[in-house]
Design an enzyme around this catalytic site. Structure first.
Site, PDB file in Angstrom:
ATOM      1  N   HIS A  17       0.782  -1.103   0.106  1.00 36.36           N
ATOM      2  CA  HIS A  17       0.054   0.045   0.084  1.00 36.36           C
ATOM      3  C   HIS A  17       0.947   1.187   0.186  1.00 36.36           C
ATOM      4  CE1 HIS A  17      -4.149   1.610   1.059  1.00 36.36           C
ATOM      5  NE2 HIS A  17      -3.285   2.865   1.105  1.00 36.36           N
ATOM      6  N   THR A  62      -7.659   9.167  -3.898  1.00 33.66           N
ATOM      7  CA  THR A  62      -8.946   9.446  -3.985  1.00 33.66           C
ATOM      8  C   THR A  62      -8.584  11.006  -4.648  1.00 33.66           C
ATOM      9  OG1 THR A  62      -9.182  10.613  -1.745  1.00 33.66           O
ATOM     10  CG2 THR A  62     -10.027   8.653  -2.353  1.00 33.66           C
ATOM     11  N   ARG A 109     -10.368  -0.094  -4.936  1.00 32.22           N
ATOM     12  CA  ARG A 109     -10.448   0.471  -3.756  1.00 32.22           C
ATOM     13  C   ARG A 109     -11.944   0.992  -3.498  1.00 32.22           C
ATOM     14  NH1 ARG A 109      -6.966   4.939  -0.348  1.00 32.22           N
ATOM     15  NH2 ARG A 109      -6.906   3.761   1.679  1.00 32.22           N
ATOM     16  N   HIS A 164      -6.023  -0.995   6.239  1.00 32.16           N
ATOM     17  CA  HIS A 164      -5.574   0.021   7.532  1.00 32.16           C
ATOM     18  C   HIS A 164      -6.192  -0.599   9.001  1.00 32.16           C
ATOM     19  CE1 HIS A 164      -3.861   2.436   4.646  1.00 32.16           C
ATOM     20  NE2 HIS A 164      -4.807   3.532   4.762  1.00 32.16           N
ATOM     21  N   ASP A 231       1.609   2.782   3.587  1.00 31.18           N
ATOM     22  CA  ASP A 231       0.851   3.785   3.394  1.00 31.18           C
ATOM     23  C   ASP A 231       1.565   5.154   2.961  1.00 31.18           C
ATOM     24  OD1 ASP A 231      -1.614   5.057   3.276  1.00 31.18           O
ATOM     25  OD2 ASP A 231      -1.552   5.924   5.333  1.00 31.18           O
TER      26      ASP A 231
END
Length: 277
Positions: A17, A62, A109, A164, A231
């Site tokens: 990720h 996003t 996602r 997460h 992340d």
């Protein structure tokens, strides 16, 4: 080059990720929830060299909306060592999904944490779009607030990857029905979980005992269904973010022993993202 005081992941390790932000080359969507600082691919590749990340999974963020230009360019330039998770909508043309699949995308996602009530009908339409490609649905969901959602999406006939670690404050998460449901789905081999973004669950995450309890409870539920993600570059975190070395050390602490580390950091990502070639 790896610094002497930095931890190192096992050979073949996969970061499942990460994101890239390069606004001069890839403009952000006008409607977005945050504006990240630049984090170009070269910086990420340097991190990989330092910490022993041999493979990676690019997750479309996003802020780009439906524009996957960055996603496509990076996967094409990193063929073989990277896979991807796109963002498919009910209106995404099939030819886009086909192109992304050829480039290495293996999932989509679905984000449900920006104040929206999960729309199961919409998720069902997305699942129908990606099911023919064998893709998984990666759910960014607060499992304490929406304890049934993982099970509901599993009922759509797609593999589910929970983002997460359940995305809720660590201490109450441990006692929540949603966390129990997630652990049950892992134990049954029905779902996967990403051990990622612990700083979203607690401040000073690398020192927090509850973070370790969350991660270890998920791994113990089914060590064959857990993967790790950095992340990077840690966008829009509610808490201060530990250093990348501290985050890798935390992950290693939560996954003790050479055999278990080989499973979580190497073998599991291979099965989830690479086994179909």
């Amino acid at each position: 080059m790896n610094r002497a005081d930095e931890p190192r992941l096992p050979a073949g390790a996969c970061d499942c990720h990460f994101h890239v932000f390069d606004a001069a080359r890839y403009p952000y969507a006008a409607a977005r929830h945050y504006t990240p600082p630049d984090a170009p691919l070269l910086d990420y590749l340097g991190l990989c060299t330092r910490l022993g990340i041999d493979r990676s999974v690019l997750v479309h963020p996003t802020v780009f909306g439906a524009d996957h230009a960055s996603f496509e360019d990076i996967l094409q330039s990193q063929a073989g060592r990277m896979r991807g998770v796109a963002v498919v909508s009910p209106d995404t043309p099939d030819e886009d999904i086909e192109r992304w699949h050829a480039l290495g995308a293996r999932g989509t996602r679905v984000t449900t944490v920006f104040g929206n009530t999960p729309d199961l009908a919409r998720i069902e339409r997305i699942a129908a779009k990606v099911r023919p490609f064998g893709w998984h649905l990666q759910l960014l969901v607060d499992v304490a607030e929406h304890p049934a959602l993982v099970g509901q999406v599993l009922g759509l006939g797609v593999t589910v990857v929970a983002d997460h670690m359940g995305h809720h404050d660590a201490a109450p998460l441990l006692a929540s029905p949603g966390f129990a449901n997630l652990r049950a789905a892992l134990a049954e081999g029905a779902a996967w979980v990403k051990l990622s973004a612990p700083y979203r669950l607690a401040p000073s995450a690398h020192l927090d005992a509850d973070i370790r309890r969350v991660a270890q409870a998920l791994v113990e539920a089914n060590p064959k269904r857990a993967v790790w993600g950095s992340d990077w570059p840690h966008p829009s975190s509610p808490h201060a973010v530990p250093s990348d070395a501290q985050l890798v050390q935390l992950a290693l602490d939560c996954v003790p022993g050479a055999a278990l580390r080989e499973q979580v950091f190497v073998s599991n990502p291979t099965r989830l993202y690479w086994d179909d070639n």
